[in-house]
Design an enzyme around this catalytic site. Structure first.
Site, PDB file in Angstrom:
ATOM      1  N   LYS A   1     -12.857  -8.559 -53.608  1.00 15.14           N
ATOM      2  CA  LYS A   1     -12.047  -7.637 -54.433  1.00 15.14           C
ATOM      3  C   LYS A   1     -11.244  -8.414 -55.484  1.00 15.14           C
ATOM      4  O   LYS A   1     -11.256  -8.071 -56.661  1.00 15.14           O
ATOM      5  CB  LYS A   1     -11.089  -6.821 -53.542  1.00 15.14           C
TER       6      LYS A   1
ATOM      7  N   ARG B   1      -7.723  -8.985 -39.024  1.00 16.71           N
ATOM      8  CA  ARG B   1      -7.675  -8.205 -40.270  1.00 16.71           C
ATOM      9  C   ARG B   1      -8.924  -7.328 -40.405  1.00 16.71           C
ATOM     10  O   ARG B   1      -8.852  -6.190 -40.888  1.00 16.71           O
ATOM     11  CB  ARG B   1      -7.557  -9.143 -41.482  1.00 16.71           C
TER      12      ARG B   1
ATOM     13  N   ARG C   1      -4.451 -19.896 -47.606  1.00 18.92           N
ATOM     14  CA  ARG C   1      -3.483 -18.836 -47.306  1.00 18.92           C
ATOM     15  C   ARG C   1      -3.108 -18.868 -45.833  1.00 18.92           C
ATOM     16  O   ARG C   1      -3.951 -19.143 -44.976  1.00 18.92           O
ATOM     17  CB  ARG C   1      -4.131 -17.473 -47.631  1.00 18.92           C
TER      18      ARG C   1
HETATM   19  P1  AP5 Z   1     -11.753 -12.795 -52.561  1.00 18.33           P
HETATM   20  O1  AP5 Z   1     -12.174 -12.232 -53.874  1.00 18.33           O
HETATM   21  O2  AP5 Z   1     -10.501 -13.617 -52.532  1.00 18.33           O
HETATM   22  O3  AP5 Z   1     -11.739 -11.632 -51.447  1.00 18.33           O
HETATM   23  P2  AP5 Z   1     -10.832 -10.328 -51.275  1.00 18.33           P
HETATM   24  O4  AP5 Z   1     -11.752  -9.169 -51.035  1.00 18.33           O
HETATM   25  O5  AP5 Z   1      -9.847 -10.207 -52.411  1.00 18.33           O
HETATM   26  O6  AP5 Z   1     -10.130 -10.697 -49.901  1.00 18.33           O
HETATM   27  P3  AP5 Z   1      -8.629 -10.738 -49.417  1.00 18.33           P
HETATM   28  O7  AP5 Z   1      -8.621 -11.607 -48.182  1.00 18.33           O
HETATM   29  O8  AP5 Z   1      -7.678 -11.153 -50.510  1.00 18.33           O
HETATM   30  O9  AP5 Z   1      -8.405  -9.261 -49.047  1.00 18.33           O
HETATM   31  P4  AP5 Z   1      -7.460  -8.688 -48.034  1.00 18.33           P
HETATM   32  O10 AP5 Z   1      -7.662  -7.262 -48.322  1.00 18.33           O
HETATM   33  O11 AP5 Z   1      -7.622  -9.086 -46.618  1.00 18.33           O
HETATM   34  O12 AP5 Z   1      -6.046  -9.383 -48.392  1.00 18.33           O
HETATM   35  P5  AP5 Z   1      -4.759  -8.867 -49.163  1.00 18.33           P
HETATM   36  O13 AP5 Z   1      -4.213 -10.039 -49.900  1.00 18.33           O
HETATM   37  O14 AP5 Z   1      -5.034  -7.606 -49.905  1.00 18.33           O
HETATM   38  O15 AP5 Z   1     -12.977 -13.667 -51.989  1.00 18.33           O
HETATM   39  C1  AP5 Z   1     -12.878 -14.361 -50.744  1.00 18.33           C
HETATM   40  C2  AP5 Z   1     -13.621 -15.715 -50.845  1.00 18.33           C
HETATM   41  O16 AP5 Z   1     -15.008 -15.486 -51.038  1.00 18.33           O
HETATM   42  C3  AP5 Z   1     -13.162 -16.597 -52.028  1.00 18.33           C
HETATM   43  O17 AP5 Z   1     -13.163 -17.939 -51.607  1.00 18.33           O
HETATM   44  C4  AP5 Z   1     -14.233 -16.351 -53.114  1.00 18.33           C
HETATM   45  O18 AP5 Z   1     -14.425 -17.516 -53.927  1.00 18.33           O
HETATM   46  C5  AP5 Z   1     -15.476 -16.059 -52.264  1.00 18.33           C
HETATM   47  N1  AP5 Z   1     -16.347 -15.054 -52.885  1.00 18.33           N
HETATM   48  C6  AP5 Z   1     -15.969 -13.882 -53.499  1.00 18.33           C
HETATM   49  N2  AP5 Z   1     -17.053 -13.189 -53.906  1.00 18.33           N
HETATM   50  C7  AP5 Z   1     -18.142 -13.915 -53.517  1.00 18.33           C
HETATM   51  C8  AP5 Z   1     -19.567 -13.708 -53.629  1.00 18.33           C
HETATM   52  N3  AP5 Z   1     -20.073 -12.601 -54.234  1.00 18.33           N
HETATM   53  N4  AP5 Z   1     -20.381 -14.654 -53.094  1.00 18.33           N
HETATM   54  C9  AP5 Z   1     -19.875 -15.783 -52.492  1.00 18.33           C
HETATM   55  N5  AP5 Z   1     -18.544 -16.018 -52.359  1.00 18.33           N
HETATM   56  C10 AP5 Z   1     -17.696 -15.098 -52.869  1.00 18.33           C
HETATM   57  O19 AP5 Z   1      -3.786  -8.479 -47.962  1.00 18.33           O
HETATM   58  C11 AP5 Z   1      -3.168  -9.449 -47.130  1.00 18.33           C
HETATM   59  C12 AP5 Z   1      -2.222  -8.759 -46.144  1.00 18.33           C
HETATM   60  O20 AP5 Z   1      -1.177  -8.053 -46.855  1.00 18.33           O
HETATM   61  C13 AP5 Z   1      -2.834  -7.686 -45.233  1.00 18.33           C
HETATM   62  O21 AP5 Z   1      -3.451  -8.262 -44.100  1.00 18.33           O
HETATM   63  C14 AP5 Z   1      -1.602  -6.852 -44.882  1.00 18.33           C
HETATM   64  O22 AP5 Z   1      -0.788  -7.473 -43.896  1.00 18.33           O
HETATM   65  C15 AP5 Z   1      -0.828  -6.841 -46.182  1.00 18.33           C
HETATM   66  N6  AP5 Z   1      -1.158  -5.687 -47.048  1.00 18.33           N
HETATM   67  C16 AP5 Z   1      -1.776  -5.747 -48.269  1.00 18.33           C
HETATM   68  N7  AP5 Z   1      -1.942  -4.507 -48.779  1.00 18.33           N
HETATM   69  C17 AP5 Z   1      -1.425  -3.644 -47.868  1.00 18.33           C
HETATM   70  C18 AP5 Z   1      -1.314  -2.220 -47.806  1.00 18.33           C
HETATM   71  N8  AP5 Z   1      -1.767  -1.443 -48.791  1.00 18.33           N
HETATM   72  N9  AP5 Z   1      -0.746  -1.668 -46.713  1.00 18.33           N
HETATM   73  C19 AP5 Z   1      -0.272  -2.433 -45.707  1.00 18.33           C
HETATM   74  N10 AP5 Z   1      -0.353  -3.792 -45.686  1.00 18.33           N
HETATM   75  C20 AP5 Z   1      -0.926  -4.391 -46.760  1.00 18.33           C
END
Ligand code: AP5
Length: 218
Positions: free
Chosen positions: A16, A168, A157
């Protein structure tokens, strides 16, 4: 031109953030990532950050009451007047209901919910190998996308350990996956295969957004 009010959905590690960085450039939209907002609050030790940290470290969602107001205020700001790309919100049906009601109250509407899918074993591998350049915020992967300059010092992270990632993912399947049918029933869902190369995923999503934009203008 019609507003582009978009949501990115998908499990942790689906890509994402990777895609949002490209799409915000393509369409000139603010990238509103709840995870980034919460991590900045943790770093600045604000009340929001202190409240959120224990949930984030445990791989759980922060309570809806803590995050929803922050995001609704954010999408009401000037730079989101012509649209926004929400990444990581909504994550529960309650959050989706709050977002829908707030958008409707202001006479706006959602343009689409973009789902990037990838199986659990793929996303676990991606997240365990994810590294970030603390100076630029640029995201890399130790195997799939290492930095060209090997001397750059990268960090991991706090919530990217294997145990926390599995937690998660379980939370995603239980609390966020119901949003797939939620937005499908409303005719807003568009699906993308997140196992493809980043450039290919990007091309598919960009084309779909352009189509949504054209449909909206008709
Ligand atoms: P990346 O693009 O970083 O993945 P992502 O989908 O953004 O994953 P996140 O871990 O950031 O999502 P998340 O939803 O768990 O975390 P968030 O920060 O929102 O890609 C990942 C890796 O893969 C990278 O190394 C990249 O290079 C590689 N990659 C990407 N695409 C690729 C491809 N096509 N092929 C190969 N490699 C690839 O949330 C963190 C925490 O915040 C949550 O756990 C929760 O506690 C809290 N939180 C956030 N939002 C809320 C909410 N709305 N409500 C309640 N709690 C919340």
């Amino acid at each position: 031109m019609a507003e582009l009010n978009l949501i990115l959905l998908g499990p942790p590690g689906a890509g994402k953030g990777t895609q949002a960085a490209r799409l915000t450039e393509d369409f000139g939209l603010p990238h509103i990532a709840t995870g980034d907002i919460l991590r900045a609050a943790v770093k600045a030790q604000t009340d929001l950050g202190r409240e959120a940290k224990r949930y984030m470290d445990a791989g759980e969602l922060v309570p809806d009451t803590v995050i929803t107001g922050v995001i609704l205020d954010r999408i009401a700001q000037d730079d989101a007047r012509d649209g926004f790309l929400l990444d990581g919100f909504p994550r529960t049906v309650e959050q989706a209901d709050s977002l829908g009601a707030a958008i409707e109250r202001t006479g706006r509407r959602l343009t689409g919910a973009l789902l990037i899918s990838a199986p659990d074993d793929v996303v676990v591998r991606r997240i365990i190998g994810r590294r970030i350049d603390p100076r630029t915020g640029e995201v890399y992967h130790v195997d799939f996308d290492p930095p060209a300059d090997a001397s750059v010092e990268l960090v991991q992270r706090d919530d990217d350990s294997e145990a926390t990632v599995r937690k998660r993912l379980a939370v995603y399947h239980q609390q966020t996956e119901p949003l797939i049918s939620y937005y499908d029933e409303r005719g807003l869902l568009r699906r993308f295969d997140g196992t493809q190369a980043p450039d290919d995923v990007h091309a598919h999503i960009r084309a779909a957004i352009s189509t949504l934009q054209r449909e909206d203008e008709l």
